[in-house]
Design a protein around this motif. Sequence first.
Motif, PDB file in Angstrom:
ATOM      1  N   ALA A 107      36.470 -43.696  34.088  1.00  0.00           N
ATOM      2  CA  ALA A 107      36.936 -43.603  35.688  1.00  0.00           C
ATOM      3  C   ALA A 107      37.848 -44.733  36.050  1.00  0.00           C
ATOM      4  N   ALA A 108      37.276 -45.897  35.846  1.00  0.00           N
ATOM      5  CA  ALA A 108      38.215 -47.187  36.421  1.00  0.00           C
ATOM      6  C   ALA A 108      39.615 -47.018  35.833  1.00  0.00           C
ATOM      7  N   ARG A 109      39.645 -46.696  34.473  1.00  0.00           N
ATOM      8  CA  ARG A 109      40.962 -46.681  33.879  1.00  0.00           C
ATOM      9  C   ARG A 109      41.966 -45.757  34.587  1.00  0.00           C
ATOM     10  N   ALA A 110      41.235 -44.635  34.760  1.00  0.00           N
ATOM     11  CA  ALA A 110      42.132 -43.241  35.389  1.00  0.00           C
ATOM     12  C   ALA A 110      42.623 -43.860  36.801  1.00  0.00           C
ATOM     13  N   VAL A 111      41.536 -44.472  37.682  1.00  0.00           N
ATOM     14  CA  VAL A 111      41.703 -44.783  38.791  1.00  0.00           C
ATOM     15  C   VAL A 111      42.863 -45.909  38.918  1.00  0.00           C
ATOM     16  N   PHE A 112      42.566 -46.868  38.152  1.00  0.00           N
ATOM     17  CA  PHE A 112      43.402 -48.149  38.385  1.00  0.00           C
ATOM     18  C   PHE A 112      44.825 -48.023  37.748  1.00  0.00           C
ATOM     19  N   LEU A 113      44.846 -47.094  36.937  1.00  0.00           N
ATOM     20  CA  LEU A 113      46.506 -46.684  36.229  1.00  0.00           C
ATOM     21  C   LEU A 113      46.979 -45.913  37.345  1.00  0.00           C
ATOM     22  N   ALA A 114      46.584 -45.059  38.102  1.00  0.00           N
ATOM     23  CA  ALA A 114      47.105 -44.455  39.098  1.00  0.00           C
ATOM     24  C   ALA A 114      47.486 -45.102  40.252  1.00  0.00           C
ATOM     25  N   ASP A 115      46.671 -46.297  40.556  1.00  0.00           N
ATOM     26  CA  ASP A 115      46.802 -46.969  41.714  1.00  0.00           C
ATOM     27  C   ASP A 115      45.924 -48.337  41.642  1.00  0.00           C
ATOM     28  N   ALA A 116      46.655 -49.539  41.141  1.00  0.00           N
ATOM     29  CA  ALA A 116      46.007 -50.779  41.167  1.00  0.00           C
ATOM     30  C   ALA A 116      45.267 -51.226  42.242  1.00  0.00           C
ATOM     31  N   SER A 117      45.883 -50.861  43.408  1.00  0.00           N
ATOM     32  CA  SER A 117      45.201 -51.356  44.718  1.00  0.00           C
ATOM     33  C   SER A 117      44.101 -50.414  45.062  1.00  0.00           C
ATOM     34  N   ALA A 118      43.798 -49.378  44.419  1.00  0.00           N
ATOM     35  CA  ALA A 118      42.660 -48.357  44.904  1.00  0.00           C
ATOM     36  C   ALA A 118      41.206 -49.397  44.980  1.00  0.00           C
ATOM     37  N   PRO A 119      40.154 -49.050  45.973  1.00  0.00           N
ATOM     38  CA  PRO A 119      39.104 -49.516  46.026  1.00  0.00           C
ATOM     39  C   PRO A 119      38.233 -49.359  45.056  1.00  0.00           C
ATOM     40  N   ILE A 120      37.149 -50.017  44.706  1.00  0.00           N
ATOM     41  CA  ILE A 120      36.050 -49.944  43.821  1.00  0.00           C
ATOM     42  C   ILE A 120      35.270 -48.750  43.954  1.00  0.00           C
ATOM     43  N   SER A 121      35.215 -48.152  45.420  1.00  0.00           N
ATOM     44  CA  SER A 121      34.551 -47.005  45.676  1.00  0.00           C
ATOM     45  C   SER A 121      35.117 -45.757  45.016  1.00  0.00           C
ATOM     46  N   ALA A 122      36.515 -45.848  44.997  1.00  0.00           N
ATOM     47  CA  ALA A 122      37.143 -44.752  44.233  1.00  0.00           C
ATOM     48  C   ALA A 122      36.711 -44.470  42.804  1.00  0.00           C
ATOM     49  N   VAL A 123      36.316 -45.650  42.282  1.00  0.00           N
ATOM     50  CA  VAL A 123      35.957 -45.476  40.737  1.00  0.00           C
ATOM     51  C   VAL A 123      34.406 -44.726  40.898  1.00  0.00           C
ATOM     52  N   ALA A 124      33.582 -45.389  41.772  1.00  0.00           N
ATOM     53  CA  ALA A 124      32.448 -44.864  41.990  1.00  0.00           C
ATOM     54  C   ALA A 124      32.555 -43.271  41.986  1.00  0.00           C
ATOM     55  N   GLU A 125      33.129 -42.782  43.010  1.00  0.00           N
ATOM     56  CA  GLU A 125      33.579 -41.328  43.115  1.00  0.00           C
ATOM     57  C   GLU A 125      34.080 -40.689  42.153  1.00  0.00           C
ATOM     58  N   LYS A 126      34.969 -41.164  41.209  1.00  0.00           N
ATOM     59  CA  LYS A 126      35.721 -40.472  39.974  1.00  0.00           C
ATOM     60  C   LYS A 126      34.487 -40.461  38.946  1.00  0.00           C
ATOM     61  N   ALA A 127      33.546 -41.387  38.891  1.00  0.00           N
ATOM     62  CA  ALA A 127      32.584 -41.438  37.853  1.00  0.00           C
ATOM     63  C   ALA A 127      31.565 -40.837  38.200  1.00  0.00           C
ATOM     64  N   GLY A 128      31.169 -40.293  39.289  1.00  0.00           N
ATOM     65  CA  GLY A 128      30.055 -39.743  39.932  1.00  0.00           C
ATOM     66  C   GLY A 128      28.798 -40.525  39.985  1.00  0.00           C
ATOM     67  N   VAL A 129      28.835 -41.678  40.202  1.00  0.00           N
ATOM     68  CA  VAL A 129      27.889 -42.605  40.597  1.00  0.00           C
ATOM     69  C   VAL A 129      27.759 -43.257  41.779  1.00  0.00           C
ATOM     70  N   GLY A 130      26.504 -43.629  42.258  1.00  0.00           N
ATOM     71  CA  GLY A 130      26.463 -44.140  43.430  1.00  0.00           C
ATOM     72  C   GLY A 130      27.282 -45.544  43.528  1.00  0.00           C
ATOM     73  N   ILE A 131      27.711 -46.129  44.402  1.00  0.00           N
ATOM     74  CA  ILE A 131      28.138 -47.578  44.631  1.00  0.00           C
ATOM     75  C   ILE A 131      27.302 -48.766  44.442  1.00  0.00           C
ATOM     76  N   SER A 132      26.192 -48.259  44.627  1.00  0.00           N
ATOM     77  CA  SER A 132      25.201 -49.396  44.289  1.00  0.00           C
ATOM     78  C   SER A 132      24.987 -49.500  42.657  1.00  0.00           C
ATOM     79  N   ALA A 133      24.782 -48.476  42.143  1.00  0.00           N
ATOM     80  CA  ALA A 133      24.870 -48.485  40.507  1.00  0.00           C
ATOM     81  C   ALA A 133      25.845 -49.183  40.071  1.00  0.00           C
ATOM     82  N   LEU A 134      27.306 -48.652  40.536  1.00  0.00           N
ATOM     83  CA  LEU A 134      28.379 -49.316  39.962  1.00  0.00           C
ATOM     84  C   LEU A 134      28.265 -51.002  40.198  1.00  0.00           C
ATOM     85  N   TYR A 135      27.750 -51.328  41.485  1.00  0.00           N
ATOM     86  CA  TYR A 135      27.886 -52.787  41.713  1.00  0.00           C
ATOM     87  C   TYR A 135      26.821 -53.594  40.879  1.00  0.00           C
TER      88      TYR A 135
END
Length: 214
Positions: free
Chosen positions: A30-58
């Motif tokens: 998910a991080a690869r897809a998100v940051f290749l599309a927009d390197a400035s995207a917030p980490i919350s976009a990765v959590a949403e793409k991966a389908g996990v909670g932000i706390s689990a990602l952190y």
Amino acid sequence: MPKKSETPAQKPLSGRKAQAARNNGIILDAARAVFLADASAPISAVAEKAGVGISALYRRYPSKEVLLRTLCHDGIRRYNAEADAALEDSDGWDGLVGFLERVVDADVHALTVHLAGTFTPDESMVPDVDHSGVVTEELVRRAHATGRLREEANHLDIGLILESCAAITSPAPTRAAELRRRVLALLIAGLTSDTPLPGPPPQPGEFAWRWERP
């Protein structure tokens, strides 16, 4: 030839560890897809793409910086694995060409093109970065020995070829893959040409500047 490190046979992961590994793979994909599309995207976009909670990602990646570093380090390891495999080919030219094709298909260098300078590399990456240089030099040396690789091409030219292919994008992933392979074929044909190349070849350390944070 560089010696590949020997590792003991891995035991199957337990159910909990296997699930954790799968979850981590989902996050990195998910991080690869998100940051290749927009390197400035917030980490919350990765959590949403991966389908996990932000706390689990952190819990796995305490900051975007750590996640970006892990993502790029994973790309270097994939590159090294393909390069090590290519050294098993008995023909130096075929080994180099097969390596280029596999790395382009895996789109490993897209991370370099898009993420250089967005995080600070750390010492944990140095052994793998060093290995990538050594193994690429060996692939080029073996290709030169066949007489098919143009004399003035060096191992840093290989990186430029891979980055050129990675820079090709399209809204349709399949089309992007086709165009990258087409351009790679053109560039490989240039590696066998005897037409003089303009300018001096790339030099060691010439591209280090782009990994510096602005």
